[in-house]
Enzyme design. Structure first.
Site, PDB file in Angstrom:
ATOM      1  NE  ARG A   1      -4.186  -1.529   0.008  1.00 18.75           N
ATOM      2  CZ  ARG A   1      -4.258  -2.584  -0.799  1.00 18.75           C
ATOM      3  NH1 ARG A   1      -3.225  -2.884  -1.591  1.00 18.75           N
ATOM      4  NH2 ARG A   1      -5.343  -3.341  -0.825  1.00 18.75           N
TER       5      ARG A   1
ATOM      6  CD  GLU B   1      -2.473   3.275  -5.904  1.00 18.41           C
ATOM      7  OE1 GLU B   1      -3.315   2.414  -6.214  1.00 18.41           O
ATOM      8  OE2 GLU B   1      -1.462   3.036  -5.205  1.00 18.41           O
TER       9      GLU B   1
ATOM     10  CG  HIS C   1      -2.480  -0.741  -7.266  1.00 20.34           C
ATOM     11  ND1 HIS C   1      -3.016  -0.063  -6.196  1.00 20.34           N
ATOM     12  CD2 HIS C   1      -2.441  -2.056  -6.875  1.00 20.34           C
ATOM     13  CE1 HIS C   1      -3.294  -0.897  -5.207  1.00 20.34           C
ATOM     14  NE2 HIS C   1      -2.950  -2.119  -5.604  1.00 20.34           N
TER      15      HIS C   1
END
Length: 307
Positions: A220, A249, A268
């Site tokens: 994360r 993000e 991601h």
């Protein structure tokens, strides 16, 4: 003796994907409206308020399957009144594969060479025989350890519960994570996001690392204090960073990390839809079958721990 009634499973939110319906049916479940269901398969992680509203209207739901490994967005909903499962472990192999690729790309300067427009000087270090510290001993960490075996690395794993792990030279308890940083050539973040791990890599940690060491984050974005990482990369405090996740993000187009030669960013993609949908579908199918027979479910979430 009559066979048990197939479990009544609802899908959410509205108009769930066909693969989720097929996964429930393959597990022996009946897809029903939520007011008739005793379990809910939830396929959207972007709006936890939708799930909260759905559960408020369906207090009889006893089991909720969440889509991804990370459940921090749903933390306020996690209680012992229901059984909660998520995708943790289901996507570990593709994420571990990306972590390995990012490690090689960083240490061997593949990303730097790919950006070059002329023949340059040689640079890079071996992953062979390197010292690798993995923060997180769950599915991703376990699979990454397996992938690293041909490289003959010295591997340290930091995890909440200390236990022997095949292929690992040293296992440290979570509060000793700092001890895993100074000697590492690569530090991999593969741990859940909970209050204790929010900002776990900051200026203090970067200053403890070797000047050639790379940090690889496939967990994360909020594990890393982004401004401190920018400082560390600018000052040469560490060798580089390979990030599949960022904070914020998506990373804004004008963010300084994009232009840093010692930073690799992927959007991601440790687990893409092409990779993840079949894996999550298989997890749902197995869990529906287990729910029907009263067996242990996969990917159980501990509401107290938050993962």
């Amino acid at each position: 003796m009559a066979s048990p009634r197939p479990p009544r499973i609802a899908l959410g939110p509205d108009e769930p994907p066909a693969w989720a319906r097929a996964a429930v049916i393959a597990g022996g479940g009946h897809v029903v409206p939520i007011d008739q269901a005793d379990a809910l398969i939830w396929t959207d992680s972007s709006n936890p308020r939708l799930l909260e509203a759905a559960l408020d209207d369906a207090p009889q739901i006893r089991w909720v399957q969440l889509p991804h490994a990370g459940v921090e967005h749903f933390a306020h909903l996690l209680t012992d009144e229901r059984v909660w499962t998520c995708g943790k472990g289901a996507f570990a192999e593709p994420v571990a594969e990306l972590a390995l690729g990012l490690m090689l790309a960083g240490l061997r300067s593949i990303a730097g060479y790919a950006r070059a427009t002329s023949w340059g000087a040689e640079r890079g270090r071996n992953l062979l025989g390197a010292r690798v510290s993995i923060l997180g001993g769950g599915g991703i960490g376990t699979h990454l350890v397996r992938l690293l075996q041909p490289f003959d690395c010295h591997i340290t794993v930091v995890r909440r519960q200390v236990q022997d792990m095949a292929g690992v030279d040293e296992v440290l308890e979570a509060d000793r994570y700092f001890d895993a940083l100074p000697d590492a050539d690569v530090v991999v973040l593969a741990l859940p996001l909970v209050p204790e791990t929010d900002g776990i890599m900051s200026r203090n940690e970067f200053e403890s690392m070797r000047p050639h060491a790379w940090v690889v984050n496939v967990a994360r974005g909020r594990h890393i204090v982004t401004d401190d990482l920018v400082w560390a990369l600018t000052e040469g405090t560490i060798g580089g960073a390979a990030l599949d996740v960022t904070d914020p993000e998506p990373l804004p187009d004008d963010h300084p990390l994009w232009s840093m030669p010692n930073c690799i960013i992927t959007p991601h993609v440790g687990n893409t839809d092409e990779m993840g949908v079949p894996l999550l579908g298989a997890r749902i199918t197995r869990n529906v079958a287990a729910w029907s027979h009263g067996d242990l479910l996969e990917g159980l979430v501990d509401p107290e721990l938050g993962f």
